[in-house]
Design an enzyme around this catalytic site. Structure first.
Site, PDB file in Angstrom:
ATOM      1  N   GLY A 290      -4.531  -4.210  -3.777  1.00 58.08           N
ATOM      2  CA  GLY A 290      -5.508  -3.173  -4.100  1.00 58.08           C
ATOM      3  C   GLY A 290      -4.732  -1.934  -4.476  1.00 58.08           C
ATOM      4  O   GLY A 290      -4.077  -1.337  -3.635  1.00 58.08           O
TER       5      GLY A 290
ATOM      6  N   ASP B  89       0.804  -1.223   0.000  1.00 62.19           N
ATOM      7  CA  ASP B  89       0.000   0.000   0.000  1.00 62.19           C
ATOM      8  C   ASP B  89       0.838   1.275   0.000  1.00 62.19           C
ATOM      9  O   ASP B  89       0.430   2.304   0.540  1.00 62.19           O
ATOM     10  CB  ASP B  89      -0.967   0.021   1.214  1.00 62.19           C
ATOM     11  CG  ASP B  89      -1.903  -1.160   1.185  1.00 62.19           C
ATOM     12  OD1 ASP B  89      -2.251  -1.614   0.089  1.00 62.19           O
ATOM     13  OD2 ASP B  89      -2.273  -1.638   2.278  1.00 62.19           O
TER      14      ASP B  89
ATOM     15  N   LYS C  23       1.941   2.163  -5.096  1.00 61.90           N
ATOM     16  CA  LYS C  23       2.522   1.631  -6.345  1.00 61.90           C
ATOM     17  C   LYS C  23       1.585   1.907  -7.515  1.00 61.90           C
ATOM     18  O   LYS C  23       2.027   2.266  -8.607  1.00 61.90           O
ATOM     19  CB  LYS C  23       2.733   0.103  -6.222  1.00 61.90           C
ATOM     20  CG  LYS C  23       3.673  -0.299  -5.100  1.00 61.90           C
ATOM     21  CD  LYS C  23       3.721  -1.804  -4.919  1.00 61.90           C
ATOM     22  CE  LYS C  23       2.446  -2.388  -4.383  1.00 61.90           C
ATOM     23  NZ  LYS C  23       2.102  -2.017  -2.999  1.00 61.90           N
TER      24      LYS C  23
HETATM   25  P1  GDP Z   1      -0.738   0.389  -3.560  1.00 56.28           P
HETATM   26  O1  GDP Z   1      -1.341  -0.892  -3.100  1.00 56.28           O
HETATM   27  O2  GDP Z   1       0.732   0.441  -3.299  1.00 56.28           O
HETATM   28  O3  GDP Z   1      -1.058   0.723  -5.005  1.00 56.28           O
HETATM   29  O4  GDP Z   1      -1.385   1.535  -2.659  1.00 56.28           O
HETATM   30  P2  GDP Z   1      -2.950   1.694  -2.287  1.00 56.28           P
HETATM   31  O5  GDP Z   1      -3.703   2.141  -3.489  1.00 56.28           O
HETATM   32  O6  GDP Z   1      -3.452   0.499  -1.579  1.00 56.28           O
HETATM   33  O7  GDP Z   1      -2.870   2.831  -1.194  1.00 56.28           O
HETATM   34  C1  GDP Z   1      -2.312   4.064  -1.483  1.00 56.28           C
HETATM   35  C2  GDP Z   1      -3.353   5.169  -1.245  1.00 56.28           C
HETATM   36  O8  GDP Z   1      -2.695   6.412  -1.215  1.00 56.28           O
HETATM   37  C3  GDP Z   1      -4.400   5.289  -2.328  1.00 56.28           C
HETATM   38  O9  GDP Z   1      -5.624   5.634  -1.730  1.00 56.28           O
HETATM   39  C4  GDP Z   1      -3.877   6.445  -3.199  1.00 56.28           C
HETATM   40  O10 GDP Z   1      -4.913   7.142  -3.863  1.00 56.28           O
HETATM   41  C5  GDP Z   1      -3.252   7.328  -2.166  1.00 56.28           C
HETATM   42  N1  GDP Z   1      -2.097   8.124  -2.579  1.00 56.28           N
HETATM   43  C6  GDP Z   1      -1.154   7.859  -3.495  1.00 56.28           C
HETATM   44  N2  GDP Z   1      -0.152   8.772  -3.447  1.00 56.28           N
HETATM   45  C7  GDP Z   1      -0.489   9.639  -2.471  1.00 56.28           C
HETATM   46  C8  GDP Z   1       0.144  10.798  -1.915  1.00 56.28           C
HETATM   47  O11 GDP Z   1       1.251  11.188  -2.287  1.00 56.28           O
HETATM   48  N3  GDP Z   1      -0.524  11.445  -0.920  1.00 56.28           N
HETATM   49  C9  GDP Z   1      -1.731  11.032  -0.437  1.00 56.28           C
HETATM   50  N4  GDP Z   1      -2.322  11.729   0.521  1.00 56.28           N
HETATM   51  N5  GDP Z   1      -2.328   9.924  -0.932  1.00 56.28           N
HETATM   52  C10 GDP Z   1      -1.726   9.242  -1.912  1.00 56.28           C
HETATM   53  P1  IMO Z   2      -0.875  -4.139  -2.273  1.00 61.33           P
HETATM   54  O1  IMO Z   2      -0.446  -4.650  -3.612  1.00 61.33           O
HETATM   55  C1  IMO Z   2      -0.981  -4.625   2.054  1.00 61.33           C
HETATM   56  C2  IMO Z   2      -1.069  -8.745   3.575  1.00 61.33           C
HETATM   57  C3  IMO Z   2      -2.325  -9.155   4.300  1.00 61.33           C
HETATM   58  C4  IMO Z   2      -1.744 -10.116   5.309  1.00 61.33           C
HETATM   59  C5  IMO Z   2      -0.644 -10.820   4.509  1.00 61.33           C
HETATM   60  C6  IMO Z   2      -1.063 -12.170   3.928  1.00 61.33           C
HETATM   61  O2  IMO Z   2      -2.173  -3.413  -2.298  1.00 61.33           O
HETATM   62  O3  IMO Z   2       0.217  -3.369  -1.628  1.00 61.33           O
HETATM   63  P2  IMO Z   2      -2.609 -12.832   1.882  1.00 61.33           P
HETATM   64  O4  IMO Z   2      -4.064 -12.584   1.633  1.00 61.33           O
HETATM   65  O5  IMO Z   2      -1.705 -12.274   0.839  1.00 61.33           O
HETATM   66  O6  IMO Z   2      -2.308 -14.277   2.192  1.00 61.33           O
HETATM   67  O7  IMO Z   2      -2.292 -12.042   3.261  1.00 61.33           O
HETATM   68  O8  IMO Z   2      -0.306  -9.949   3.458  1.00 61.33           O
HETATM   69  N1  IMO Z   2      -1.265  -8.216   2.198  1.00 61.33           N
HETATM   70  C7  IMO Z   2      -1.195  -6.905   1.900  1.00 61.33           C
HETATM   71  N2  IMO Z   2      -1.029  -5.823   2.698  1.00 61.33           N
HETATM   72  N3  IMO Z   2      -1.063  -4.489   0.710  1.00 61.33           N
HETATM   73  C8  IMO Z   2      -1.205  -5.561  -0.091  1.00 61.33           C
HETATM   74  O9  IMO Z   2      -1.156  -5.471  -1.440  1.00 61.33           O
HETATM   75  C9  IMO Z   2      -1.305  -6.852   0.495  1.00 61.33           C
HETATM   76  N4  IMO Z   2      -1.461  -8.099   0.009  1.00 61.33           N
HETATM   77  C10 IMO Z   2      -1.410  -8.922   1.064  1.00 61.33           C
HETATM   78  O10 IMO Z   2      -2.951  -8.047   4.912  1.00 61.33           O
HETATM   79  O11 IMO Z   2      -1.123  -9.410   6.345  1.00 61.33           O
HETATM   80 MG    MG Z   3      -2.858  -1.535  -1.821  1.00 54.98          MG
END
Ligand code: GDP
Ligand code: IMO
Ligand code: MG
Length: 430
Positions: free
Chosen positions: A40, A13, A16
């Site tokens: 996600g 999270d 990316k």
């Molecule tokens: P990912 O799994 O690495 O793609 O990250 P996620 O989408 O799960 O979580 C990142 C969150 O941060 C999302 O809700 C993005 O819209 C938000 N986001 C991305 N870059 C920034 C930033 O520089 N500042 C803030 N406030 N939010 C960001």
């Molecule tokens: P993105 O791509 C954050 C975590 C789960 C749990 C562990 C194992 O959005 O960064 P799983 O269902 O993979 O067997 O769960 O890994 N986990 C993540 N945490 N971001 C993710 O993906 C994750 N994918 C799995 O919360 O701790």
């Molecule tokens: Mg994510």
């Protein structure tokens, strides 16, 4: 050979998805290489919010080809729903999608086993996303998984499903679950196979061809370094290889085909699910970061655990991924925190550990050592360049670069495509 891997350098999270979207319009190919719909990835653009779980975030760019690589775990039902949802929300043509015949398929028994295994773990539960990812990769390692290439051949699929389901039903009963019906799964999943058969083709050859042609190829990581099966905080990890090495295994290229690796990290740390987190803030500041950053999971909606930036872990992530550069995201979220801390060492029994912990016992004993830095009160979300940033922010970024011995390539100061400052373009495509 401009090829670039984008990896999560923390516990997932890190944003990316946003970074892949920002750079994806420059790439001919965007290839996801590991994980499944446990991921996600949020992309906010043109006033619309997309949440990608299986589709590479590059799909929004009609000129580029998106590949679901052989290292992935694919739930066909979620994939079809995601494709339809994305198509409808985008309202324009999406990029071409190709699914590797080597990708493994997630079935309902994987999801059921994920829940049964978590229950069986009791107090030691991992806190999985309950998408069946662990049990699917278990099948892969056990040489029992069903791959996309087999799934889309009706007779072969029937044979394989019969054989695997018999085994899985016994396992589910052993764990207190109900056996599943072959006929029901076969008929539901055959309909999915019919819908995606035309997308399954030799993605490896396609990727290799693009690399040879000097196309720009972007490898999209999921999860993060410390969720990696080998490098993460085992056993509190996912079951695949999010680190840069996974980009080779999960797509059919070799290490010398990769030019640059960018590690995406937040300006602080978060983690969803259970497991070690030495810089966790279970207090008012942790709460402030969660609320200012809306730190709730994209896939499960769970509140993310928040803490100070762990530079010991980030430096390790830089090494195991051979990072060319960092992408530091969510700097805007740190606004109005008077003093910021960063972890610069791990102590066990008062002595510097000198390496990353290998066992849970070691993780339990670790005490993080912090350095304190001044925070900032300015809203930086509209900054357009390095010079627009307050000195406190610049100092924070430079401290991270120095400690990790890795230059910052990109800064992100908000979720939108435009809220991105490219510092060193040469670290992106070479
Ligand atoms: P990912 O799994 O690495 O793609 O990250 P996620 O989408 O799960 O979580 C990142 C969150 O941060 C999302 O809700 C993005 O819209 C938000 N986001 C991305 N870059 C920034 C930033 O520089 N500042 C803030 N406030 N939010 C960001
Ligand atoms: P993105 O791509 C954050 C975590 C789960 C749990 C562990 C194992 O959005 O960064 P799983 O269902 O993979 O067997 O769960 O890994 N986990 C993540 N945490 N971001 C993710 O993906 C994750 N994918 C799995 O919360 O701790
Ligand atoms: Mg994510």
């Amino acid at each position: 050979m401009p090829s670039l891997v984008i990896v999560g350098a923390q516990w997932g999270d890190e944003a990316k998805g946003k970074i892949v979207d920002v750079l994806g319009n420059q790439a001919e190919l965007v290839v996801r290489y590991s994980g499944g719909n446990n991921a996600g990835h949020t992309v906010i653009t043109g006033g619309k919010t997309y949440k990608f779980h299986l589709l590479p975030a590059g799909i929004l760019h009609p000129g580029s080809v998106s590949i679901i690589g052989g290292g992935m775990a694919v739930c066909p039902k979620s994939l079809i729903e995601e494709l339809e949802r994305t198509q409808e929300l985008a309202g324009h043509e999406l990029g071409e999608l190709v699914i590797s015949p080597a990708a493994h398929v997630v079935f309902p028994y994987h999801r059921a086993l994920d829940a049964l295994e978590e229950t069986a773990r009791g107090d030691n539960k991992i806190g999985t996303t309950s998408r069946g990812i662990g049990p699917m990769y278990t099948d892969k390692v056990q040489r029992m998984g069903i791959r996309m290439g087999e799934f889309v051949q009706p007779e072969r699929f029937a044979d394989r499903l019969k054989q695997v389901l018999e085994f899985k039903n016994r396992l589910m009963e052993l764990l207190g679950g109900e056996p599943m019906s072959f006929d029901e799964i076969y008929s539901e999943y055959s309909a999915y196979a019919d819908k995606i058969r035309h997308l399954v083709s030799d993605s490896e050859a396609r990727t290799q061809r693009s690399i040879r042609k000097d196309d720009k190829v972007l490898f999209e990581g999921a999860q993060g370094a410390f969720l990696d099966l080998d490098h993460g905080t085992y056993p509190y990890v996912t079951s695949s290889h999010p680190t840069a090495g996974g980009a080779c295994l999960g797509t059919g290229i070799g290490p010398r085909d990769i030019d640059n690796v960018l590690g995406v990290c937040k300006a602080y740390n978060t983690r969803v699910g259970e497991g070690p987190f030495p810089t966790e803030l279970d207090n008012e500041i942790g709460h402030q970061i969660r609320e200012q950053g809306h730190e709730y999971g994209t896939t499960t909606g769970r509140p993310r655990r928040c803490g100070w930036l762990d530079l010991v872990a980030l430096r390790h992530a830089a090494r195991i991924n051979s990072l060319s550069g960092l992408v530091i995201t969510r700097l805007d979220v740190m606004q109005n925190i008077p003093e910021i801390q960063v972890a610069t060492d791990y102590l066990v029994d008062g002595k510097s550990l000198g390496h990353m912990p290998y066992t849970l016992e070691e993780w339990d004993q670790v005490e993080a050592v912090f350095e304190t830095m001044p925070g900032w009160s300015e809203d930086i979300s509209c900054a357009k360049s390095w010079d627009d940033l307050p000195e406190t922010v610049q100092n924070y970024v430079q401290f991270i670069e120095k400690f990790t011995d890795t230059p910052a390539a990109i800064l992100s100061i908000g979720p939108d495509r435009d809220q991105t400052i490219i510092l060193r373009p040469e670290l992106i495509w070479g």
